[in-house]
Structure formats: structure tokens, C-alpha cells
Motif scaffolding. Structure first.
Motif, PDB file in Angstrom:
ATOM      1  N   SER A  25       4.068  12.563  -4.271  1.00  0.00           N
ATOM      2  CA  SER A  25       3.249  12.701  -5.480  1.00  0.00           C
ATOM      3  C   SER A  25       1.970  13.473  -5.191  1.00  0.00           C
ATOM      4  CB  SER A  25       2.903  11.329  -6.060  1.00  0.00           C
ATOM      5  OG  SER A  25       4.057  10.704  -6.555  1.00  0.00           O
ATOM      6  N   LYS A  26       1.412  13.250  -4.023  1.00  0.00           N
ATOM      7  CA  LYS A  26       0.183  13.962  -3.649  1.00  0.00           C
ATOM      8  C   LYS A  26       0.435  15.432  -3.351  1.00  0.00           C
ATOM      9  CE  LYS A  26      -2.365   9.950  -2.200  1.00  0.00           C
ATOM     10  NZ  LYS A  26      -3.064   9.223  -1.156  1.00  0.00           N
ATOM     11  N   THR A  27       1.703  15.797  -3.086  1.00  0.00           N
ATOM     12  CA  THR A  27       2.026  17.208  -2.851  1.00  0.00           C
ATOM     13  C   THR A  27       2.534  17.884  -4.125  1.00  0.00           C
ATOM     14  OG1 THR A  27       4.306  16.757  -2.151  1.00  0.00           O
ATOM     15  CG2 THR A  27       2.611  16.782  -0.432  1.00  0.00           C
ATOM     16  N   ARG A  42       5.429   7.283  -9.808  1.00  0.00           N
ATOM     17  CA  ARG A  42       3.998   7.009  -9.899  1.00  0.00           C
ATOM     18  C   ARG A  42       3.711   6.471 -11.289  1.00  0.00           C
ATOM     19  NH1 ARG A  42      -0.386  11.689  -9.703  1.00  0.00           N
ATOM     20  NH2 ARG A  42      -0.555  11.245 -11.893  1.00  0.00           N
ATOM     21  N   TYR A  51       2.313   2.729  -7.787  1.00  0.00           N
ATOM     22  CA  TYR A  51       3.674   3.250  -7.698  1.00  0.00           C
ATOM     23  C   TYR A  51       4.656   2.107  -7.877  1.00  0.00           C
ATOM     24  CZ  TYR A  51       1.218   7.198  -5.704  1.00  0.00           C
ATOM     25  OH  TYR A  51       0.354   8.248  -5.514  1.00  0.00           O
ATOM     26  N   GLU A  70       4.466   8.100  -2.671  1.00  0.00           N
ATOM     27  CA  GLU A  70       3.036   8.387  -2.708  1.00  0.00           C
ATOM     28  C   GLU A  70       2.752   9.739  -2.062  1.00  0.00           C
ATOM     29  OE1 GLU A  70      -1.299   6.615  -1.328  1.00  0.00           O
ATOM     30  OE2 GLU A  70       0.520   5.575  -0.697  1.00  0.00           O
ATOM     31  N   SER A  71       3.326   9.992  -0.901  1.00  0.00           N
ATOM     32  CA  SER A  71       3.109  11.253  -0.202  1.00  0.00           C
ATOM     33  C   SER A  71       3.609  12.438  -1.027  1.00  0.00           C
ATOM     34  CB  SER A  71       3.808  11.224   1.156  1.00  0.00           C
ATOM     35  OG  SER A  71       3.671  12.449   1.818  1.00  0.00           O
ATOM     36  N   THR A 118       8.857  14.843   3.829  1.00  0.00           N
ATOM     37  CA  THR A 118       7.855  15.684   3.176  1.00  0.00           C
ATOM     38  C   THR A 118       7.910  17.113   3.697  1.00  0.00           C
ATOM     39  OG1 THR A 118       6.445  13.751   2.874  1.00  0.00           O
ATOM     40  CG2 THR A 118       5.393  15.896   2.647  1.00  0.00           C
ATOM     41  N   GLU A 151      -4.248   4.801  -8.323  1.00  0.00           N
ATOM     42  CA  GLU A 151      -2.845   5.136  -8.505  1.00  0.00           C
ATOM     43  C   GLU A 151      -1.965   3.990  -8.037  1.00  0.00           C
ATOM     44  OE1 GLU A 151      -2.104   8.815  -6.539  1.00  0.00           O
ATOM     45  OE2 GLU A 151      -2.962   9.978  -8.157  1.00  0.00           O
ATOM     46  N   ASP A 179      -7.700   8.675  -7.398  1.00  0.00           N
ATOM     47  CA  ASP A 179      -7.072   8.429  -6.106  1.00  0.00           C
ATOM     48  C   ASP A 179      -7.023   6.955  -5.742  1.00  0.00           C
ATOM     49  OD1 ASP A 179      -6.439  11.060  -5.674  1.00  0.00           O
ATOM     50  OD2 ASP A 179      -8.252  11.479  -4.522  1.00  0.00           O
TER      51      ASP A 179
END
Length: 139
Positions: A91-93, A51, A66, A88-89, A121, A64, A61
Motif C-alpha cells: 500500500s505504501k508503494t 487497507r 488494514y 501495508e508495504s 515487494t 492507517e 500514516d
């Protein structure tokens, strides 16, 4: 020295992704996380993903970005889309480290993108919630 643990946390998993047997491994190093996902039982294309951050912290949001950079192997547009969506997924977790991704999938279709991201994920979430165990590398 006999009680020292190898400073690497890792986990492996196997399951069906789009009806194809798929192997997944996750290694958490001090400076990167390495994830390998293969349907060929071999290493695949190595891609560095991270990221870049947000230019405006008030609207993070939407800003961002990547970076997805192939290091070794085939450069396939579908594969890069999969890698970008995955970083991306993750990073959001909560993944803050760069991701070194090894990918060897039989196909990269638009219909396979969401199951791919969910497969990885979900495994990473399960590994993070399990008690941490350091594993020694086997020769």
C-alpha cells in the motif's frame, strides 16, 4: 478476435527465500491484485487483504488500518502477520486495490518476515516497472 489480448497482466518469478526455493506469481485484475507465494509448488491459504484507510487525513500514516481475512485454508497467526505486513508495504508503494493472497510457506518466523516482504515487494516493483504484457491463460 484474433488480435484481442487477454485482459490480465501477470508475471511469475522464482528465487530463494531464506534458502528455500520459492515461486511467486502476480495477477493484476481490474478489481484486485492476486499474489501467490509458495514453497510447496501449490496454492496455499487464501487471504483477502486491504487497507481500511485513515480516519484523520492530517495524520494519515499513524492511523492507517488494514484488514486481513482468511478465506480458505489454515488460519495461522504467523501467516496473518506476514499478510498484514505485506499489504501495508505494498500500500505504501502505491497498491490501491484489495489484495488476494495465496500463501504456502514452510515456516512463519519473526526472522523471516522482513525477507518475505522484501521478496514480494521487490518482485512487484520490478513487474510494475517492466513493459506491461497481457498473457493468455494456458490450459
Amino acid at each position: 478476435m484474433g488480435d484481442e489480448k487477454f485482459p490480465l497482466t501477470s508475471s511469475t518469478s522464482r528465487g530463494a527465500l531464506n534458502g528455500i526455493d520459492t515461486d511467486l506469481y502476480v495477477c493484476d485484475y481490474s478489481n484486485k491484485v492476486m499474489i501467490g507465494i509458495t514453497q510447496y509448488e501449490k496454492f496455499g491459504t487464501m487471504i483477502l487483504c486491504y487497507r481500511d484507510g485513515a480516519a484523520d487525513s492530517t495524520n494519515q500514516d499513524q492511523l492507517e488500518t488494514y484488514t486481513v481475512r482468511p478465506l480458505l485454508g489454515e488460519e495461522n497467526e504467523g501467516m496473518l502477520v506476514y499478510a498484514r505486513s505485506l499489504v501495508e508495504s505494498l500500500s505504501k508503494t502505491g497498491l490501491a486495490k484489495p489484495l488476494l493472497l495465496s500463501v504456502a510457506m514452510k515456516e512463519y518466523t519473526p526472522q523471516g518476515l522482513v525477507p518475505f516482504v522484501d521478496f514480494v515487494t521487490n518482485h512487484c516493483s520490478a513487474a510494475a516497472s517492466a513493459p506491461a504484457t497481457a498473457q493468455a491463460a494456458s490450459a
